[in-house]
Design a protein around this motif. Structure first.
Motif, PDB file in Angstrom:
ATOM      1  N   VAL A 116      -5.961 102.830  21.292  1.00 14.62           N
ATOM      2  CA  VAL A 116      -6.730 103.186  19.924  1.00 14.62           C
ATOM      3  C   VAL A 116      -6.132 102.527  18.647  1.00 14.62           C
ATOM      4  O   VAL A 116      -7.028 101.981  17.999  1.00 14.62           O
ATOM      5  N   LEU A 117      -4.831 102.414  18.695  1.00 17.60           N
ATOM      6  CA  LEU A 117      -4.299 101.683  17.581  1.00 17.60           C
ATOM      7  C   LEU A 117      -4.340 100.244  17.720  1.00 17.60           C
ATOM      8  O   LEU A 117      -4.630  99.722  16.658  1.00 17.60           O
ATOM      9  N   LEU A 118      -4.314  99.814  18.971  1.00 16.93           N
ATOM     10  CA  LEU A 118      -4.752  98.225  18.985  1.00 16.93           C
ATOM     11  C   LEU A 118      -5.952  98.002  18.660  1.00 16.93           C
ATOM     12  O   LEU A 118      -6.386  96.833  18.006  1.00 16.93           O
ATOM     13  N   ASN A 119      -6.927  98.734  19.000  1.00 17.91           N
ATOM     14  CA  ASN A 119      -8.334  98.688  18.682  1.00 17.91           C
ATOM     15  C   ASN A 119      -8.547  98.670  17.171  1.00 17.91           C
ATOM     16  O   ASN A 119      -9.286  97.933  16.544  1.00 17.91           O
ATOM     17  N   HIS A 120      -7.883  99.611  16.552  1.00 16.40           N
ATOM     18  CA  HIS A 120      -8.154  99.672  15.128  1.00 16.40           C
ATOM     19  C   HIS A 120      -7.586  98.568  14.422  1.00 16.40           C
ATOM     20  O   HIS A 120      -8.129  98.008  13.378  1.00 16.40           O
ATOM     21  N   ARG A 121      -6.267  98.089  14.959  1.00 16.20           N
ATOM     22  CA  ARG A 121      -5.693  96.925  14.351  1.00 16.20           C
ATOM     23  C   ARG A 121      -6.785  95.602  14.629  1.00 16.20           C
ATOM     24  O   ARG A 121      -6.942  94.809  13.395  1.00 16.20           O
ATOM     25  N   ALA A 122      -7.349  95.559  15.678  1.00 18.60           N
ATOM     26  CA  ALA A 122      -8.309  94.282  15.847  1.00 18.60           C
ATOM     27  C   ALA A 122      -9.738  94.470  14.944  1.00 18.60           C
ATOM     28  O   ALA A 122     -10.143  93.746  14.335  1.00 18.60           O
ATOM     29  N   TYR A 123     -10.090  95.864  14.578  1.00 21.44           N
ATOM     30  CA  TYR A 123     -11.295  96.079  13.747  1.00 21.44           C
ATOM     31  C   TYR A 123     -10.802  95.805  12.268  1.00 21.44           C
ATOM     32  O   TYR A 123     -11.567  95.133  11.595  1.00 21.44           O
ATOM     33  N   LEU A 124      -9.637  96.036  11.950  1.00 22.32           N
ATOM     34  CA  LEU A 124      -9.019  95.788  10.472  1.00 22.32           C
ATOM     35  C   LEU A 124      -8.972  94.073  10.155  1.00 22.32           C
ATOM     36  O   LEU A 124      -9.350  93.398   9.218  1.00 22.32           O
ATOM     37  N   ALA A 125      -8.486  93.493  11.337  1.00 23.55           N
ATOM     38  CA  ALA A 125      -8.352  92.170  11.201  1.00 23.55           C
ATOM     39  C   ALA A 125      -9.670  91.418  11.272  1.00 23.55           C
ATOM     40  O   ALA A 125     -10.059  90.238  10.680  1.00 23.55           O
ATOM     41  N   ASP A 126     -10.696  91.985  11.639  1.00 23.30           N
ATOM     42  CA  ASP A 126     -11.936  91.379  11.556  1.00 23.30           C
ATOM     43  C   ASP A 126     -13.023  91.754  10.482  1.00 23.30           C
ATOM     44  O   ASP A 126     -14.018  90.927  10.128  1.00 23.30           O
TER      45      ASP A 126
END
Length: 166
Positions: A116-126
């Motif tokens: 979940v944290l890694l997905n959130h990080r990818a969302y923030l980066a995009d």
């Protein structure tokens, strides 16, 4: 003024970046007014000859104004968005590091939280840092390009008619 509005008085929600679209309109709408001014430049050629020295300064000032009006309302907002985005990514990275220290591959709950944290990080980066999207930049470009294209089309038509008639 619009730059200060974006940097100081605008609340940015990283989960709703589409709420920043009004800043796009603030940037694109002045192009409509200046496009009208650009449409008047061909009137300077009514005397017959195309005088570049009469048209070029006004065109350059108008074009520079269009670029200034496109970027200025968004600079403060971009700065603030970049800071918030960076802070959120740093926070997520710290939480990922904490989970990785105690990572046991047999614990599915820890792996799920990590995912979940890694997905959130990818969302923030995009998340885009500029509120100007592709469609608004395309619209702005068309507003800026149409007047010179009409000049060129009118000039070619005049040359064509002169060759047929004369």
């Amino acid at each position: 003024m619009a730059s200060a509005l974006g940097s100081s008085h605008t609340k940015i929600d990283l989960f709703k970046p589409e709420q920043l679209r009004p800043f796009t309109n603030i940037s694109v709408l002045p192009a409509l007014g200046l496009m009208g001014a650009q449409m008047l430049y061909p009137l300077l050629t009514l005397g017959g000859d195309f005088n570049t020295s009469a048209i070029a300064p006004g065109f350059v000032v108008t074009f520079g104004s269009l670029i200034y009006l496109l970027l200025t309302p968004n600079l403060g907002l971009r700065r603030k968005m970049k800071q918030l985005k960076h802070a959120a990514i740093v926070d997520v990275d710290e939480r990922v590091d904490q989970l990785r220290k105690n990572l046991d591959l047999r614990e599915h709950e820890t792996l799920a939280r990590l995912q979940v944290l890694l997905n959130h990080r990818a969302y923030l980066a995009d998340i885009p840092e500029w509120p100007l999207g592709f469609t608004s930049l395309l619209k702005w470009s068309l507003y800026v390009i149409i007047p010179p294209l009409t000049w060129a089309a009118a000039a070619f038509m005049e040359i064509f008619i002169d060759q047929i008639v004369g």
